[in-house]
Design an enzyme around this catalytic site. Structure first.
Site, PDB file in Angstrom:
ATOM      1  CG  HIS A  17     -49.439 -33.063 -21.150  1.00  0.00           C
ATOM      2  ND1 HIS A  17     -49.576 -34.378 -20.789  1.00  0.00           N
ATOM      3  CD2 HIS A  17     -48.138 -32.895 -21.501  1.00  0.00           C
ATOM      4  CE1 HIS A  17     -48.410 -34.994 -20.921  1.00  0.00           C
ATOM      5  NE2 HIS A  17     -47.516 -34.115 -21.343  1.00  0.00           N
ATOM      6  NE  ARG A  90     -41.673 -31.687 -17.399  1.00  0.00           N
ATOM      7  CZ  ARG A  90     -41.642 -32.934 -17.806  1.00  0.00           C
ATOM      8  NH1 ARG A  90     -42.540 -33.781 -17.395  1.00  0.00           N
ATOM      9  NH2 ARG A  90     -40.699 -33.359 -18.612  1.00  0.00           N
TER      10      ARG A  90
END
Ligand code: PNS
Length: 158
Positions: A17, A90
């Site tokens: 993050h 991702r």
């Protein structure tokens, strides 16, 4: 680009993050990292705890703010006068659901774009849920989250 919203559960914030926040803060004049308050989802940390951890981890960025929201993300983004929603991607497995949400959000508001940043390869396997599982069973999460977050995770799971 003017104002971006980086939404998520952040339970807890990870180095993945933080990589998105770092890169998002360079393309947005202002980036609001916003924690979803979802009473239907069981979380390890309260919304307040998550907000505090993100504030602590992002204090070096002058143009990053931390907030929380409930309900529809697009409504929140419009209320904040945001230009874009920033998301991290991702893996291919993230894509389908993220694409669906981006299209739905676009349908709900023409004004707000969704911008995907590809994860850095070193974080591509990292998720909050996986690291909680590793920590829960005594595994090492060093280097996956900021140091104080690491301590907070182990303390919570004691
Ligand atoms: O970190 P997460 O849990 O993957 O984040 C998901 C999040 C919070 C971005 C997503 O669940 C969301 O936008 N929730 C708000 C509710 C909403 O707007 N739902 C409709 C999406 S089209």
């Amino acid at each position: 680009m003017k104002k971006g919203i980086y939404p998520g559960s952040f339970d807890p914030i990870t180095n993945g993050h933080l990589d998105i926040i770092h890169r998002g803060s360079k393309i947005c004049d202002k980036l609001i990292v916003s924690v979803l308050n979802n009473p239907n989802k069981k979380s390890l940390f309260s919304v307040e705890e998550r907000v505090k951890m993100i504030e602590q981890s992002t204090k070096e960025y002058d143009n990053v703010e931390v907030d929380s929201f409930s309900g529809l993300l697009i409504k929140y983004a419009e209320d904040q006068n945001a230009d874009a929603i920033i998301k991290g991607l991702r893996a291919v497995s993230d894509f389908e659901y993220e694409f669906q949400m981006a299209l739905m959000n676009k349908k709900l508001s023409e004004k707000v774009e969704t911008i995907f940043l590809m994860t850095s390869s070193k974080n591509s396997y990292l998720s909050s849920s996986l690291l909680k599982e590793v920590a829960r069973f005594g595994g090492c999460i060093q280097g996956l989250v900021p140091e104080d977050v690491k301590d907070a995770v182990y303390n919570k799971l004691k």
